[in-house]
Design an enzyme around this catalytic site. Structure first.
Site, mmCIF file in Angstrom:
data_model
loop_
_atom_site.group_PDB
_atom_site.id
_atom_site.type_symbol
_atom_site.label_atom_id
_atom_site.label_comp_id
_atom_site.label_asym_id
_atom_site.label_seq_id
_atom_site.Cartn_x
_atom_site.Cartn_y
_atom_site.Cartn_z
ATOM 1 N N CYS A 49 1.332 6.596 -3.070
ATOM 2 C CA CYS A 49 1.102 6.348 -4.480
ATOM 3 C C CYS A 49 0.964 4.845 -4.684
ATOM 4 O O CYS A 49 1.242 4.055 -3.788
ATOM 5 C CB CYS A 49 2.266 6.845 -5.324
ATOM 6 N N GLY A 97 -3.908 6.897 -4.508
ATOM 7 C CA GLY A 97 -3.584 8.190 -5.108
ATOM 8 C C GLY A 97 -4.634 8.578 -6.122
ATOM 9 O O GLY A 97 -4.867 7.830 -7.066
ATOM 10 N N ASN A 131 6.738 4.615 -5.673
ATOM 11 C CA ASN A 131 5.897 4.859 -4.509
ATOM 12 C C ASN A 131 6.826 5.063 -3.326
ATOM 13 O O ASN A 131 7.676 4.218 -3.072
ATOM 14 C CB ASN A 131 4.997 3.638 -4.282
ATOM 15 N N GLY A 132 6.689 6.196 -2.648
ATOM 16 C CA GLY A 132 7.496 6.396 -1.455
ATOM 17 C C GLY A 132 8.165 7.743 -1.422
ATOM 18 O O GLY A 132 7.724 8.691 -2.074
ATOM 19 N N TYR A 187 -4.296 1.150 8.090
ATOM 20 C CA TYR A 187 -5.155 2.125 7.425
ATOM 21 C C TYR A 187 -5.073 2.131 5.912
ATOM 22 O O TYR A 187 -6.093 2.173 5.222
ATOM 23 C CB TYR A 187 -4.792 3.504 7.984
ATOM 24 N N SER A 245 -12.008 2.194 6.855
ATOM 25 C CA SER A 245 -10.838 1.427 7.275
ATOM 26 C C SER A 245 -10.995 0.778 8.647
ATOM 27 O O SER A 245 -10.265 -0.147 8.978
ATOM 28 C CB SER A 245 -9.607 2.322 7.265
ATOM 29 N N ASP A 265 -8.954 4.152 13.394
ATOM 30 C CA ASP A 265 -7.600 3.639 13.179
ATOM 31 C C ASP A 265 -6.503 4.533 13.730
ATOM 32 O O ASP A 265 -5.412 4.061 14.028
ATOM 33 C CB ASP A 265 -7.361 3.375 11.682
ATOM 34 N N CYS A 304 7.862 -0.971 10.449
ATOM 35 C CA CYS A 304 8.255 0.384 10.821
ATOM 36 C C CYS A 304 7.149 0.920 11.719
ATOM 37 O O CYS A 304 5.979 0.886 11.359
ATOM 38 C CB CYS A 304 8.401 1.278 9.590
ATOM 39 N N CYS A 329 6.344 6.387 13.477
ATOM 40 C CA CYS A 329 5.415 7.466 13.818
ATOM 41 C C CYS A 329 4.831 7.276 15.214
ATOM 42 O O CYS A 329 4.284 8.213 15.781
ATOM 43 C CB CYS A 329 4.323 7.608 12.760
HETATM 44 S S1 SF4 Z 1 6.823 6.396 9.971
HETATM 45 FE FE1 SF4 Z 1 4.744 5.535 10.239
HETATM 46 S S2 SF4 Z 1 3.628 6.065 8.353
HETATM 47 FE FE2 SF4 Z 1 5.841 6.315 7.947
HETATM 48 S S3 SF4 Z 1 6.550 4.364 7.064
HETATM 49 FE FE3 SF4 Z 1 6.895 4.262 9.278
HETATM 50 S S4 SF4 Z 1 5.010 3.329 10.086
HETATM 51 FE FE4 SF4 Z 1 4.547 4.038 8.029
#
Ligand code: SF4
Length: 492
Positions: A33, A59, A133-134, A272, A313, A376, A468, A471
């Site tokens: 979002c 969004g 957002n989140g 992305y 992207s 990507d 982060c 993933c």
């Molecule tokens: S897990 Fe991946 S998509 Fe989710 S916040 Fe972390 S880096 Fe971003």
């Protein structure tokens, strides 16, 4: 996954909806979002309109703006794009000097108007509006607790839990908001507005982007800096992890509701999600993506005739790959943005044709050529296979796929809509097996170290470059399960 299932997914009613996102036909990840806030400007609603329009890519399901004139709220929300939800008359009716706005894509709450944000409530101290957002990972647990003690929820959106936590607190609004935020686990960027205050807050890891600007004496807040450019505002800085800003008649007060934890801004924002003209943590997105392409070239060079990027992207990264290798960059793939709205159900034979309505290979560019195709990410693998086959059908003699992220193996808990782990092709196949699945001559992914180096920015020397990367590496910056409940997608 069988082709039957894949084909079924292509031909939902959303397939040709202009406005259902980049992911409508592709199995790519979906945005979360976008939020936009204004404090201290007589044209708050109009600024929000333009700001949200610039954030539309985050969004496309619903949009809303809530304005305060200091005494009461006026708000409007609707399903659809910003330009569809608002017209001149609606904007003219939103009078006030402070506002919060929202564009929404959701998976966890239902797709309906009651979940469109900003959510607006009446509580004992007046009006309260919330835009976020989140994703709040422990929202189901908090919601259950609140319901057991008498709370009645109006929406299925997790965002509502913060309103209930604030309303039930005996403390004043700011202290109640701090207490409420301390209870939340996840990745979130909040705008909370009462008749006389605006609160801006980021999660303790800074997972979701949130940034601040000035326009004259007014303060503006946005998920991305591209929205500031549109309204002529001057970027100031990003909101820090665990930070809480209070804006009221006394101006801006910088505070925090908790100590910052490991900085972990979503790496996929760089790869992305965010627009290439946005800056994050001191890095411009186009420049960062170009560096990803350059790093990719250093790590995984392949001799070829042309480099092309999957629009939109991956174009920046493809330019970077081409610059680094000296192989010419060409527009080998074109995206048709004007597929419009149709509900004609095609015959089975025409289903594969459908992908060509969204994306075309440029025969004169790729025919007889060895092509490096930059993308990507690979999620399920179905999209990559279709695009590789488009290039082959147009006469490419070789297709070498280069992905400017590490293999995507784990679901996101922080507001990105990802399939279950079992559907993420990199979680159960080797790189060579994926290569064969997508029909590529070669396939390489950017290394985590290459990604961190390419992103750079203000947190380059922090743990994992302040990113982060869960993933890719399964190293989540927060707890992800509460009482056995795992939750994916976006709650905003
Ligand atoms: S897990 Fe991946 S998509 Fe989710 S916040 Fe972390 S880096 Fe971003």
């Amino acid at each position: 996954m069988s082709d039957e299932i894949i084909s079924e997914r292509l031909w939902t009613g959303d397939y040709y909806n202009e406005g259902t996102g980049r992911s409508d036909i592709f199995d790519t990840l979906k945005e979360e979002c976008g939020v936009f806030g204004v404090f201290g400007h007589p044209e708050a609603a109009s600024l929000s309109y333009y700001g949200l329009h610039a954030l539309q890519h985050r969004g496309e399901e619903s949009a809303g703006i809530c304005v305060s004139n200091g005494e009461e709220f006026n708000y409007h929300r609707g399903m659809g794009l910003v330009k569809e939800v608002f017209d001149r008359d609606k904007l003219m009716s939103l009078r006030g000097e402070r506002s919060i706005g929202h564009v929404r894509y959701s998976t966890s709450g239902d797709s309906r108007l009651t979940n469109a944000q900003p959510l607006v409530f009446k509580y004992r101290d007046g009006d309260l509006a919330v835009a976020t957002n989140g994703n709040i990972v422990n929202a189901p647990q908090i919601r259950r607790e609140l319901e057991q003690s008498g709370s009645i929820f109006q929406t299925t959106s997790d965002t509502e839990v913060i309103a209930h936590l604030i309303a039930r607190s005996p403390k004043d609004f700011v202290e109640a908001a701090k207490d409420a935020l301390q209870r939340l686990v996840g990745g979130f960027a909040f705008l909370l507005m009462t008749n006389d205050k605006l609160i801006v807050a980021s999660d303790p890891n800074g997972l979701r982007p949130l940034t601040m600007a000035k326009l004259g004496d007014a303060y503006l807040f946005s998920s991305e800096t591209c929205a500031f450019e549109v309204v002529g505002a001057q970027s100031i800085r990003d909101i820090l992890p665990g930070e809480l800003l209070v804006l009221d008649g006394n101006g801006l007060h910088e505070d925090r509701y908790t100590a910052p934890q490991r900085k972990a801004l979503c790496a996929m924002e760089y790869i992305y999600f965010s627009r290439p003209d946005s800056d994050l943590n001191g890095s411009n997105l186009h420049a960062a993506r170009k560096r990803m392409g350059q790093m990719m070239a250093q790590e995984s060079f392949v001799d070829a005739d042309v480099v092309t990027g999957v629009p939109d992207s991956s174009i920046s990264a493809a330019i970077g790959y081409a610059e680094q290798t000296g192989i010419p960059y060409e527009l080998g793939l074109i995206k048709n943005k004007y597929t419009g709205r149709t509900f004609i159900q095609p015959s089975q034979e025409l289903r594969e044709q459908g992908v060509k309505m969204k994306l075309s290979a440029v025969r004169r560019v790729v025919e007889g050529k060895r092509v490096v195709m930059i993308d990507d990410s690979i999620v399920r693998g179905t999209t990559s296979r279709r695009i590789v086959n488009l290039l082959r059908d147009a006469g490419a003699t070789e297709v070498h796929v280069r992905i400017t992220s590490p293999p995507f193996k784990n679901p996101c808990f922080y507001g990105i809509d990802t399939p279950d782990r079992a559907e993420l092709i990199a979680s159960y196949k080797t790189i060579d097996e994926i290569r064969r699945e997508i029909n590529a001559d070669s396939l390489e992914f950017l290394s985590p170290e290459g990604l961190i180096q390419a992103v750079g920015g203000d947190n380059a020397s922090d743990y994992k470059g302040g990113l982060c990367m869960a993933c890719f590496d399964n190293d989540y910056p927060t707890r992800t399960s509460f009482e056995g409940e795992e939750k994916f997608g976006c709650s905003c």
